[in-house]
Write an enzyme that holds these catalytic residues in place. Structure first.
Site, short mmCIF file in Angstrom:
data_model
loop_
_atom_site.label_atom_id
_atom_site.label_comp_id
_atom_site.label_asym_id
_atom_site.label_seq_id
_atom_site.Cartn_x
_atom_site.Cartn_y
_atom_site.Cartn_z
N HIS A 53 0.83 -1.20 0.00
CA HIS A 53 0.00 0.00 0.00
C HIS A 53 0.87 1.26 0.00
O HIS A 53 1.19 1.82 1.04
CB HIS A 53 -0.89 -0.04 1.25
CG HIS A 53 -2.02 0.93 1.22
ND1 HIS A 53 -3.27 0.63 1.72
CD2 HIS A 53 -2.11 2.20 0.76
CE1 HIS A 53 -4.07 1.66 1.57
NE2 HIS A 53 -3.39 2.63 1.00
N LEU A 56 2.37 6.57 -4.83
CA LEU A 56 3.54 7.17 -5.47
C LEU A 56 3.20 8.46 -6.22
O LEU A 56 4.08 9.18 -6.66
CB LEU A 56 4.19 6.16 -6.43
CG LEU A 56 4.86 4.97 -5.74
CD1 LEU A 56 5.38 3.97 -6.78
CD2 LEU A 56 6.00 5.41 -4.83
N ARG A 57 1.89 8.74 -6.36
CA ARG A 57 1.40 10.04 -6.86
C ARG A 57 1.67 10.33 -8.34
O ARG A 57 1.25 11.36 -8.85
CB ARG A 57 1.94 11.21 -6.03
CG ARG A 57 1.63 11.14 -4.54
CD ARG A 57 0.14 11.19 -4.27
NE ARG A 57 -0.15 11.32 -2.85
CZ ARG A 57 -1.19 10.74 -2.25
NH1 ARG A 57 -2.05 9.99 -2.95
NH2 ARG A 57 -1.40 10.91 -0.97
N ASN A 87 -5.01 5.56 -7.12
CA ASN A 87 -5.69 6.87 -7.10
C ASN A 87 -4.78 7.99 -7.60
O ASN A 87 -4.55 8.99 -6.92
CB ASN A 87 -6.24 7.19 -5.70
CG ASN A 87 -5.15 7.28 -4.63
OD1 ASN A 87 -4.06 6.73 -4.80
ND2 ASN A 87 -5.46 7.96 -3.54
N ASP A 147 -8.69 2.33 -3.30
CA ASP A 147 -8.24 2.97 -2.06
C ASP A 147 -8.30 4.49 -2.13
O ASP A 147 -7.95 5.10 -3.13
CB ASP A 147 -6.82 2.55 -1.70
CG ASP A 147 -6.42 3.17 -0.37
OD1 ASP A 147 -7.09 2.88 0.62
OD2 ASP A 147 -5.49 3.99 -0.34
N HIS A 227 -5.43 -1.07 5.77
CA HIS A 227 -5.27 -0.24 6.99
C HIS A 227 -6.34 -0.43 8.06
O HIS A 227 -7.10 0.49 8.39
CB HIS A 227 -5.14 1.24 6.64
CG HIS A 227 -6.08 1.76 5.58
ND1 HIS A 227 -7.44 1.58 5.60
CD2 HIS A 227 -5.82 2.46 4.44
CE1 HIS A 227 -7.97 2.16 4.54
NE2 HIS A 227 -7.01 2.69 3.82
N ASP A 300 0.74 2.59 3.72
CA ASP A 300 -0.16 3.68 3.32
C ASP A 300 0.63 4.99 3.20
O ASP A 300 0.13 6.05 3.56
CB ASP A 300 -1.35 3.82 4.26
CG ASP A 300 -2.47 4.66 3.65
OD1 ASP A 300 -2.35 5.08 2.47
OD2 ASP A 300 -3.48 4.90 4.35
ZN ZN Z 1 -7.21 3.93 2.23
#
Ligand code: ZN
Length: 426
Positions: A53, A56-57, A87, A147, A227, A300
């Site tokens: 999780h 890395l954007r 995401n 996520d 998470h 995360d």
């Molecule tokens: Zn999340």
């Protein structure tokens, strides 16, 4: 060829390890040869860590992190593989985007970047994404997740589980019933009431986990819970596993250490989703990780640009950095109190996450013939975290100023050092 002298695999007796052609070629005492020598100095050797999780954007928010900077942070944390969450902008919901992220990871060459595919188109929660095309792509996606958002529609979640079952994949659920967390800012409890911040109740997480383990059992598919943050969630997972449900779960380093008492500071660095919980939740999460109810530690890692994080609490984006300090937090919260030994750490941070992600060359034992993905750790070294010294492009570390144990001295990816003397090689 590389010869690592005098290291302690899993903290056990010191040996020499010879690496040839990316594999562990020999383990023994007094090995010699004309190899490049790395002095292990009694360091603990562990299999390279695997993160399920990571944010890395890239593509989309390269001002917060890139595949390369996040990969470097991961290597410094002892990781040899990270799953990159979907995401991004554009969302990783097609074969094209997951292949782009996978290729950027290959080019950076610091860890294996394993793209996660979105469950629904644009993370919109209404229409399934092209799961099969992502699975068949060069990125070989096996973990699917919206996520940041919960797959809240139970019928859609059921269909997603049916699809991933056929792909030998898994749905990684961000368990948050959205109608129970509208406007939520922190854990719901006495403290949120006193601080006047809207609460995020434990039941919003637990209700979705309970629903999803029943769906996973009904479908006969694998479910992974992202998470986990509450004691009640650990209870539900324990119940589900006892019934034979194919469910796995992760806990973050920050949920193993920090509590909602930090919200009293109103420092947005402590704002995260799911929120920091109570002392009792932290104790239950540690116990669940120790007994294997929780399978894995996952970071995360959520880098944010300064303008998204350094604002008033309500306006700040949720999320914290994690890759570079995850192992230190596990040493402090699990190893030092005697809840996990080094084999346990290897299991929860490498073996099981690799198995969940179906990664064949990671999470392997330190044994002759295996891929040379490993890290060397000085567990006694203590240092104070300085965000300015992090490799991540962002600075939102909740551990700033904390003295933590454990220093990753070296990391090897397929026998090539990505970290030496505690510094990134490239
Ligand atoms: Zn999340």
């Amino acid at each position: 060829m590389t010869l690592i002298r005098n290291v302690r695999p899993y903290g056990e007796d010191a040996v020499d390890i010879r690496i040839t052609d990316g594999r562990i070629a020999e383990i023994g005492h007094g090995l010699t040869g004309d190899d490049e020598v790395v002095d292990g100095g009694g360091l603990v050797a562990l299999p390279g860590l695997v993160d399920l999780h990571t944010h890395l954007r890239e593509p989309g928010r390269e001002d917060a992190e890139t595949v390369e900077t996040g990969s470097r942070a991961a290597a410094l944390g002892g990781y040899t593989a990270v799953h990159a969450m979907a995401n991004t902008d554009p969302v990783a919901d097609t074969a094209g985007v997951v292949e782009q992220v996978w290729r950027l990871g290959q080019e950076a060459g610091l860890v294996d970047v394993v793209p996660v595919g979105a469950v629904t188109v644009g993370l919109g929660g209404t229409q399934l994404a092209e799961l099969g095309a992502m699975a068949d792509s060069a990125a070989r996606v096996r973990v699917f997740s919206d996520d940041g958002h919960c797959v809240a529609d139970p019928a859609l979640m059921r269909r997603a589980l049916e699809y991933v079952k056929a792909l030998d994949g898994v749905v990684a659920q961000h368990a948050e019933e959205p109608r129970l967390t509208v406007g939520a800012q922190m854990n719901e409890g006495e403290r949120s009431a006193r601080l006047g911040l809207a609460g995020w109740p434990a039941a919003a997480e637990e209700a979705v986990i309970a629903r999803d383990v029943l769906l996973a059992q009904h479908v006969g598919a694998r479910l992974h819970v992202c998470h986990v943050s509450t004691a009640g969630s650990v209870d539900i997972l324990r119940w589900a596993k006892a019934r034979g449900v194919q469910v796995t779960a992760e806990v973050t380093p920050h949920h193993l250490l920090l509590t909602d008492a930090l919200a009293e500071t109103y420092d947005p660095v402590y704002k995260v989703n799911p929120p920091l919980r109570t002392d009792a939740d932290v104790a239950a999460l540690r116990a669940g990780l120790a007994d294997g109810t929780i399978d894995a530690v996952a970071t995360d890692h959520a880098p944010h640009a300064v303008e998204d994080k350094e604002s008033e609490w309500a306006a700040a984006r949720p999320g914290m950095l994690g890759l570079e300090q995850a192992l230190s937090i596990v040493v402090q919260t699990m190893v030092e109190p005697g809840l996990l030994d080094w084999r346990g750490v290897a299991d929860r941070m490498s073996v099981r996450p690799a198995a969940i992600g179906r990664l064949e060359t990671h999470g392997r034992p330190l044994a002759v013939g295996e891929p040379a993905n490993l890290l060397l750790l000085d567990p006694a070294h203590r240092a104070t975290v300085d965000p300015a010294a992090l490799a991540s492009r962002s600075r939102n570390s909740p551990y700033a100023g904390r003295e933590l144990p454990g220093r990753v001295v070296a990391t090897f990816l397929r026998g090539v050092a990505t970290v030496l003397d505690g510094k990134a090689v490239k």
